[in-house]
Design a protein around this motif. Structure first.
Motif, PDB file in Angstrom:
ATOM      1  N   VAL A  67       9.919  -1.960  22.339  1.00  0.00           N
ATOM      2  CA  VAL A  67      11.282  -1.964  22.861  1.00  0.00           C
ATOM      3  C   VAL A  67      11.199  -1.896  24.377  1.00  0.00           C
ATOM      4  N   PHE A  68      11.801  -2.881  25.037  1.00  0.00           N
ATOM      5  CA  PHE A  68      11.857  -2.904  26.495  1.00  0.00           C
ATOM      6  C   PHE A  68      13.274  -2.564  26.921  1.00  0.00           C
ATOM      7  N   ALA A  69      13.420  -1.435  27.616  1.00  0.00           N
ATOM      8  CA  ALA A  69      14.719  -0.966  28.084  1.00  0.00           C
ATOM      9  C   ALA A  69      14.909  -1.438  29.527  1.00  0.00           C
ATOM     10  N   PHE A  70      16.000  -2.132  29.777  1.00  0.00           N
ATOM     11  CA  PHE A  70      16.254  -2.707  31.103  1.00  0.00           C
ATOM     12  C   PHE A  70      17.113  -1.775  31.935  1.00  0.00           C
TER      13      PHE A  70
ATOM     14  N   GLY B  85       9.615 -10.557  17.944  1.00  0.00           N
ATOM     15  CA  GLY B  85      10.019  -9.272  17.378  1.00  0.00           C
ATOM     16  C   GLY B  85      10.328  -8.211  18.409  1.00  0.00           C
ATOM     17  N   ASP B  86       9.981  -8.456  19.681  1.00  0.00           N
ATOM     18  CA  ASP B  86      10.300  -7.482  20.723  1.00  0.00           C
ATOM     19  C   ASP B  86      11.807  -7.258  20.785  1.00  0.00           C
ATOM     20  N   VAL B  87      12.185  -6.008  21.065  1.00  0.00           N
ATOM     21  CA  VAL B  87      13.591  -5.666  21.278  1.00  0.00           C
ATOM     22  C   VAL B  87      13.820  -5.581  22.785  1.00  0.00           C
ATOM     23  N   LEU B  88      14.827  -6.301  23.258  1.00  0.00           N
ATOM     24  CA  LEU B  88      15.216  -6.321  24.667  1.00  0.00           C
ATOM     25  C   LEU B  88      16.515  -5.521  24.746  1.00  0.00           C
TER      26      LEU B  88
END
Length: 154
Positions: free
Chosen positions: A75-78, A94-97
């Motif tokens: 999970v990449f939190a912006f 499948g990465d979560v943005l």
């Protein structure tokens, strides 16, 4: 493909624009409640035009429900307060943005969630607070898709 997540979005046209974007890229849009609007609002429908039937959109009651449904590996939190640029990440299917609500962004509680793999930023000139939510999501989604050769696109 990639999973774009809006945590507690507030502005219907931004979500409508994101619906068009995920329909065009083959990604998924996950909306985490509580939402600041009703999904049937005319502004959201207008921004999404006729893409609602072509987009994968899932609404989750809260973040815990989203994590349970997605079981994400990364999970990449912006956030504007990160040091890693979105362009430095090697994205995987499948990465979560993860993007926060307008106008506050992700809370410290969400940024510190154990599911968050890394905090990531989109570079801007000094003195600017943030990009529009749907624009930020599009910038990152297209970079992730580009890294995969625009798989499935024409």
């Amino acid at each position: 493909m990639f999973r774009v997540m809006f945590h507690q979005p507030c502005i219907p046209p931004n979500t409508g624009n994101a619906i068009r974007m995920v329909a065009g890229t083959g990604c998924e849009l996950h909306l985490v409640g509580p939402l600041g609007f009703d999904l049937s609002e005319p502004k959201l429908r207008r921004a999404g035009l006729d893409y609602h039937d072509l987009a994968s959109v899932t609404v989750h009651e809260d973040l815990e429900a989203a994590w349970a449904a997605l079981n994400p590996e990364r999970v990449f939190a912006f956030t504007a307060h990160a040091s890693t640029s979105y362009a430095e990440v090697a994205y995987r299917a499948g990465d979560v943005l993860l993007f926060g609500p307008e106008p506050t962004g992700l809370s410290e509680e969400v940024l510190n969630d154990p599911h968050v793999t890394d905090r990531v930023r989109i570079p801007m000139v000094p003195g600017r607070r943030s990009l529009n939510l749907s624009n930020a999501a599009a910038v990152v989604t297209y970079e992730a898709w580009r890294q995969h050769g625009f798989a499935g696109g024409e």
